[in-house]
Design an enzyme around this catalytic site. Sequence first.
Site, short mmCIF file in Angstrom:
data_model
loop_
_atom_site.label_atom_id
_atom_site.label_comp_id
_atom_site.label_asym_id
_atom_site.label_seq_id
_atom_site.Cartn_x
_atom_site.Cartn_y
_atom_site.Cartn_z
N HIS A 172 19.61 5.06 -50.81
CA HIS A 172 19.32 6.25 -50.08
C HIS A 172 19.99 5.79 -48.68
O HIS A 172 19.59 4.81 -48.16
CB HIS A 172 18.04 6.70 -50.09
CG HIS A 172 17.89 7.88 -49.56
ND1 HIS A 172 18.01 8.29 -48.25
CD2 HIS A 172 17.79 9.22 -50.20
CE1 HIS A 172 17.96 9.61 -47.83
NE2 HIS A 172 17.67 10.32 -49.10
N GLU A 191 25.49 11.93 -51.48
CA GLU A 191 24.74 12.41 -50.30
C GLU A 191 25.54 12.36 -48.94
O GLU A 191 25.17 11.21 -48.11
CB GLU A 191 23.24 12.07 -50.21
CG GLU A 191 22.52 12.34 -51.21
CD GLU A 191 21.02 12.37 -51.35
OE1 GLU A 191 20.44 13.16 -51.63
OE2 GLU A 191 20.53 11.17 -50.71
N SER A 232 20.35 18.96 -48.30
CA SER A 232 20.11 20.31 -47.58
C SER A 232 20.33 21.25 -48.82
O SER A 232 20.73 22.41 -48.68
CB SER A 232 20.92 20.92 -46.42
OG SER A 232 20.61 20.15 -45.46
N GLU A 291 18.95 6.64 -45.89
CA GLU A 291 17.54 6.20 -45.03
C GLU A 291 17.21 4.79 -45.23
O GLU A 291 16.98 4.26 -44.47
CB GLU A 291 16.45 7.26 -45.23
CG GLU A 291 16.73 8.57 -44.75
CD GLU A 291 16.19 9.60 -45.21
OE1 GLU A 291 15.04 9.39 -46.07
OE2 GLU A 291 16.28 10.65 -45.31
N GLY A 310 15.79 17.01 -51.21
CA GLY A 310 14.66 16.12 -50.36
C GLY A 310 13.36 17.25 -49.87
O GLY A 310 12.61 17.55 -50.75
N GLY A 311 13.57 17.60 -48.72
CA GLY A 311 12.56 18.64 -48.05
C GLY A 311 12.34 19.82 -49.47
O GLY A 311 11.38 20.18 -49.13
N ASN A 344 13.18 13.97 -53.98
CA ASN A 344 12.97 12.87 -53.47
C ASN A 344 11.91 13.33 -52.53
O ASN A 344 12.15 13.72 -51.24
CB ASN A 344 13.95 12.11 -52.87
CG ASN A 344 13.76 11.11 -51.81
OD1 ASN A 344 13.05 10.56 -51.89
ND2 ASN A 344 14.74 10.84 -50.99
N TRP A 345 10.72 12.76 -52.55
CA TRP A 345 9.55 13.02 -51.56
C TRP A 345 9.61 12.43 -50.29
O TRP A 345 8.89 12.69 -49.16
CB TRP A 345 8.28 13.22 -52.18
CG TRP A 345 7.76 14.49 -53.07
CD1 TRP A 345 8.84 15.32 -53.52
CD2 TRP A 345 6.70 14.98 -53.62
NE1 TRP A 345 8.15 16.26 -54.26
CE2 TRP A 345 6.89 15.88 -54.26
CE3 TRP A 345 5.37 14.35 -53.54
CZ2 TRP A 345 5.92 16.59 -55.12
CZ3 TRP A 345 4.32 14.79 -54.41
CH2 TRP A 345 4.52 16.16 -54.90
N LYS A 346 10.38 11.25 -50.33
CA LYS A 346 10.33 10.40 -49.23
C LYS A 346 8.84 9.82 -48.65
O LYS A 346 8.17 9.71 -49.66
CB LYS A 346 11.17 11.13 -47.79
CG LYS A 346 12.31 11.60 -48.29
CD LYS A 346 13.40 12.03 -47.37
CE LYS A 346 14.54 12.60 -47.64
NZ LYS A 346 15.45 12.82 -46.82
N GLY A 391 18.75 16.55 -44.56
CA GLY A 391 17.40 17.36 -43.81
C GLY A 391 18.11 18.01 -42.40
O GLY A 391 17.32 18.44 -41.71
C1 PEP Z 1 17.51 13.32 -49.61
O1 PEP Z 1 16.84 12.72 -48.84
O2 PEP Z 1 17.99 12.69 -50.73
C2 PEP Z 1 17.82 14.75 -49.50
C3 PEP Z 1 18.74 15.14 -49.94
O3 PEP Z 1 17.06 15.44 -48.25
P1 PEP Z 1 17.31 17.05 -47.98
O4 PEP Z 1 17.33 17.84 -49.32
O5 PEP Z 1 16.06 17.29 -47.20
O6 PEP Z 1 18.39 17.15 -47.21
#
Ligand code: PEP
Length: 250
Positions: A97, A167, A212, A99, A233-234, A11-13, A173
């Site tokens: 999500h 999640e 993470s 967010e 994500g990241g 997920n590049w957000k 993050g």
């Molecule tokens: C996400 O936003 O779906 C996520 C899991 O982010 P990260 O891996 O950066 O914690």
Amino acid sequence: MSSIRPLAAGNWKMNGSKAALAEIAAIAAAAAAGETGGAQTLICPPATLIAAAVEVAAGRIAIGGQDCHAKASGAHTGDISAEQLRDAGATFVIVGHSERRADHGESDETVRLKAEAGLRAGLTAIVCVGETQAQREAGQTLAVVGGQISGSLPHGATTENLVVAYEPVWAIGTGLTPTAEDVAEVHAFIRHELVDLLPNVGAGVRILYGGSVKPGNAHELMGVANVNGALVGGASLTAKDFLGIASVYK
Ligand code: PEP
């Protein structure tokens, strides 16, 4: 369940411009070369890059959206429908999500309608659930996740068109992750709820862990019972890190 094909999803957000298509090209090439083993591989870039990402991926990995509107079309400035994602070549859509639940006040009902829009358009919906730190500390994790599951699951779900992502909000993050035991407990609970709510398909729906996930912890987290892949994500922003995670399925 060993017969479930794992899914490594990125997920590049709100990150990435055209230059980042090179990362998708690298991930697609690695997937084609067998570096992601038996896992299905998916990147969800920002909407501006979906059509170009589909071209670059050339069918070797899947491309998805990060959100969709519940309606197919109409006066909803700035929104994107599931049908438009499909038209651009996407085959997945992330809904609910944390967010979006937090930043846009999305309720379980809203998330369910978005997931149903995804199914209507022929997409696979990845429905995200997870507790906040305060909820975990209050011992409410399973109650919160259970409520989100029952409220957000789309009607018409199959093992092909539904994925659930656990999640924990506090792990996204932050570099923090739950223990393997905590992940096992929540994933076993989600599996139980899925079987209960979707008797014919619940045993085969993929349940991803997200929060993470990094190359250094992917092996342990992906080895937990009922963890059928990762939502990243990241660490999905570079091919090197994402493949360091997806390669656990090699
Ligand atoms: C996400 O936003 O779906 C996520 C899991 O982010 P990260 O891996 O950066 O914690």
